[in-house]
Design an enzyme around this catalytic site. Structure first.
Site, PDB file in Angstrom:
ATOM      1  N   ASP A  75       0.466  -1.343  -0.076  1.00 45.04           N
ATOM      2  CA  ASP A  75       0.018   0.735  -0.412  1.00 45.04           C
ATOM      3  C   ASP A  75       1.060   1.148  -0.099  1.00 45.04           C
ATOM      4  OD1 ASP A  75      -2.746  -1.389  -0.023  1.00 45.04           O
ATOM      5  OD2 ASP A  75      -2.271  -1.466   2.477  1.00 45.04           O
ATOM      6  N   ASP A 362      -4.305  -3.221   5.028  1.00 45.79           N
ATOM      7  CA  ASP A 362      -4.674  -3.259   6.154  1.00 45.79           C
ATOM      8  C   ASP A 362      -6.160  -2.889   6.689  1.00 45.79           C
ATOM      9  OD1 ASP A 362      -6.150  -0.362   4.801  1.00 45.79           O
ATOM     10  OD2 ASP A 362      -4.867   0.766   5.960  1.00 45.79           O
ATOM     11  N   ASP A 366      -9.122  -6.042   2.489  1.00 48.48           N
ATOM     12  CA  ASP A 366      -7.776  -6.863   2.334  1.00 48.48           C
ATOM     13  C   ASP A 366      -7.450  -8.392   2.555  1.00 48.48           C
ATOM     14  OD1 ASP A 366      -6.900  -4.568   1.354  1.00 48.48           O
ATOM     15  OD2 ASP A 366      -6.027  -3.481   2.431  1.00 48.48           O
TER      16      ASP A 366
END
Length: 637
Positions: A75, A362, A366
């Protein structure tokens, strides 16, 4: 091996029970009994070291898997960046204000009251603390916008919230409905590409004006200008709602754009460079605008070329699996505006390409990608419980650099397991050869099964564990990941453990055994009773030979290529304690009554220790020559 030699003994005419006992001893000699506890303790100690480097390991096997990682899908927000948002640019009244440090023109806050109304009320922040020191908890982006509002156009009157249309990855926007003095009003914020198509007007010069194609082009140009600076761009819009009517996100009025800066973590460029030197591809997978993602990628050194591969979620929908595999072959890849299900597709495609994939996440959405990856990495600070539950490891500081630390530790663990495996195999060969001599050339058995167990489970345990916690090699992150199909026990480990080190230790062991026997008057072909004191002393010589050479061997095994004079004897207290334990145990086994009674040993004269000294020095010389040859043939990167 035991079965083969049992059959061989029967062919050679050995009595059944003698052959059976011989086979049991052979199995004891070949099985490294201390390997399993050493392996487990090595992994456990590795997880403790990782915890000190802000990495929490949830599954022990993932420690080793990290070392073979070839691709990291990461990310952006909070992992590569600090997740500390600051509003640094605004687009209001058709003008771009790119430097807010010097303030805004006088009266602009009053002229753009709807913009600051949306910025101050369209959020999910939670108030906490007493009124005189009220604080807000929640998304750093929303906190940054509220701070801007409180500084420029604070909202004074409390307003009741009537309804909320929450944010999700597909809508990429959120809306709330408030009861204003002149009636309900819907306030909306989100990605410009999701908000602008819903707008039919814009707020300009204190009034609502039509949103023409020319205006839309200028708005998109303003967004691109802010995104190219690495800013996260949000569009703010609103509309009045008739009382009793369902709020609909249509015919909105665009109030303006806001650009938020989230600076990269200072240690990330170095971590990206370490990954590139280690042959690990890093792919940014983010929900942000492609221009924003690309600007941040250039800032941290993830992208250096003029034409990197930039994939958006919309483009991903148009690609077949084969086309996506080809696209992921690019050296520099940025994936922007990616939905969670697309993140999972990227991970699955990389796995089909034969990559070992680590992925960060997170959110609840996901979780599938984290579970599918070889190593799922959840965020400890901003991550959800669901993400942490399915992940293999948790970043306690949400920092990308901690992933690189974990990869380094993972590679070190694999190397260390091979080190203590080589160390253990060497003395197994020294235990095997005497048994072969006992059967094939009728040499008295040079070492007993109980003495072998004393080595495997006693003298060698702590030193082997010390090898299991060796510091990473200085060059460990400058070599490519090992091939996914490479086994722990390969030809190189076997040749070094069994041949280069093991045969030499076996030679020293048998030589010492024969030296002690001949010193007592034995000649080849004579039989020696197991109860004979001379036999006890001779087997003690064999035991001492293995222990002495293993003391030397533990320092030789600290590196497969670096000289022992380079690695030295310091830097690993556990090895030094292990060596001290080996010396104490061999002295206790040799010179105490209980040691003699327990293992069938006898005190050794000083001449036997002197006899072992040349073997120890010769082992160092031979291994140093081998390492020098390897270094010349395969120089370090």
């Amino acid at each position: 091996i035991g079965v083969v030699f049992f059959c061989l003994g029967m062919v050679l005419g050995m009595p059944f029970w003698s052959d059976f006992i011989f086979t049991i001893g052979l199995i004891v000699a070949m099985v490294p009994e201390g390997l399993l506890p050493t392996l487990t303790l090595s992994l456990v100690l590795a997880t403790q070291r990782m915890a000190r480097r802000q990495v929490l390991i949830r599954h022990l096997p993932s420690v080793e898997a990290l070392g073979s990682t070839t691709v990291i899908c990461t990310d952006k927000t909070g992992t590569l960046t600090q997740n500390r948002m600051t509003v640094t640019a605004l687009w209001l009244d058709g003008s771009l204000y790119g430097d807010l440090e010097h303030g805004l023109p006088v009266g602009i806050a009053q002229a753009n009251a709807p913009f600051f109304q949306v910025a101050g009320l369209c959020h999910d922040l939670q108030q906490t603390g007493p009124c005189e020191s009220l604080t807000y908890l929640g998304d750093p982006m929303e906190q940054a916008m509220l701070q801007l509002v409180n500084r420029i156009a604070p909202q004074t009157c409390p307003i009741a919230r009537l309804q909320e249309l929450p944010f999700n990855a597909e809508r990429m926007r959120m809306s709330v409905v408030y009861a204003m003095a002149d009636g309900p009003r819907l306030l909306c914020k989100g990605a410009l590409e999701k908000v602008l198509p819903l707008c039919t007007g814009q707020w300009r010069d204190g009034a609502i004006t039509p949103l023409t194609d020319e205006c839309r082009a200028r708005i998109l140009a303003a967004q691109t200008s802010m995104a190219d600076r690495g800013l996260r761009v949000l569009a703010l819009a609103w509309r009045d709602v008739e009382a009793g009517q369902m709020p609909v996100e249509q015919t909105l009025v665009l109030a303006g754009l806001v650009g938020l800066q989230d600076p990269p973590r200072p240690e990330v460029p170095g971590a990206i460079g370490a990954c590139q030197a280690a042959g690990i591809k890093v792919i940014m997978v983010t929900g942000d605008n492609p221009h924003t993602a690309l600007a941040i990628a250039r800032e941290i050194g993830l992208v250096r070329s003029d034409a990197p591969q930039v994939l958006t979620g919309a483009q991903l929908l148009q690609l077949s699996d084969a086309q996506l595999q080809l696209a992921l072959d690019a050296a520099e890849i940025i994936c922007a505006r990616i939905a969670p299900e697309q993140k999972l597709r990227i991970v699955e495609t990389l796995k089909r390409k034969g990559e070992i994939v680590a992925v960060t996440g997170d959110g609840v959405n996901d979780a599938p990608a984290l579970k599918s990856a070889h190593v799922g990495i959840a965020m400890g600070l901003s991550g959800t419980d669901v993400a942490r539950e399915v992940a293999d490891m948790v970043l306690l500081d949400d920092n990308f650099a901690s992933i690189v630390n974990a990869v380094e530790e993972g590679r070190a663990v694999f190397d260390n397991i091979r080190k203590f495996l080589t160390y253990i195999l060497a003395h197994n060969m020294a235990e095997l050869i005497p048994y072969l001599g006992f059967v094939l050339v009728k040499l008295p058995l040079a070492i007993t099964p109980l003495q072998m167990l004393a080595i495997d489970m006693g003298t060698d345990t702590l030193t082997a564990l010390g090898l299991g916690v060796e510091r990473p090699d200085p060059q460990i992150m400058q070599r490519p990941p090992r091939p996914p199909g490479e086994r722990l026990f390969n030809l190189g480990v076997a040749l070094r453990g069994y041949v280069a080190l093991g045969l030499f230790e076996a030679l020293a062991t048998v030589s010492t055994f024969i030296f002690v026997l001949q010193r007592g008057g034995w000649t080849f072909g004579d039989t020696v009773a197991f109860s004979d004191p001379l036999y006890h002393q001779a087997t003690t010589g064999s035991l001492a030979a293995i222990v002495v050479l293993q003391v030397v061997n533990v320092f030789l095994c600290r590196s497969t290529t670096r000289s022992v004079f380079d690695t030295g004897v310091r830097g690993n207290p556990l090895i030094l304690w292990g060596v001290a334990l080996e010396i104490v145990l061999i002295l206790l086994f040799t010179y105490t009554r209980w040691g003699n009674a327990l293992l069938g040993t006898a005190p050794l004269p000083f001449e036997v220790w002197l006899f072992l000294l040349p073997f120890a020095l010769l082992l160092i010389g031979l291994e140093e020559a081998r390492k020098a040859f390897v270094r010349r043939r395969c120089p370090s990167p």
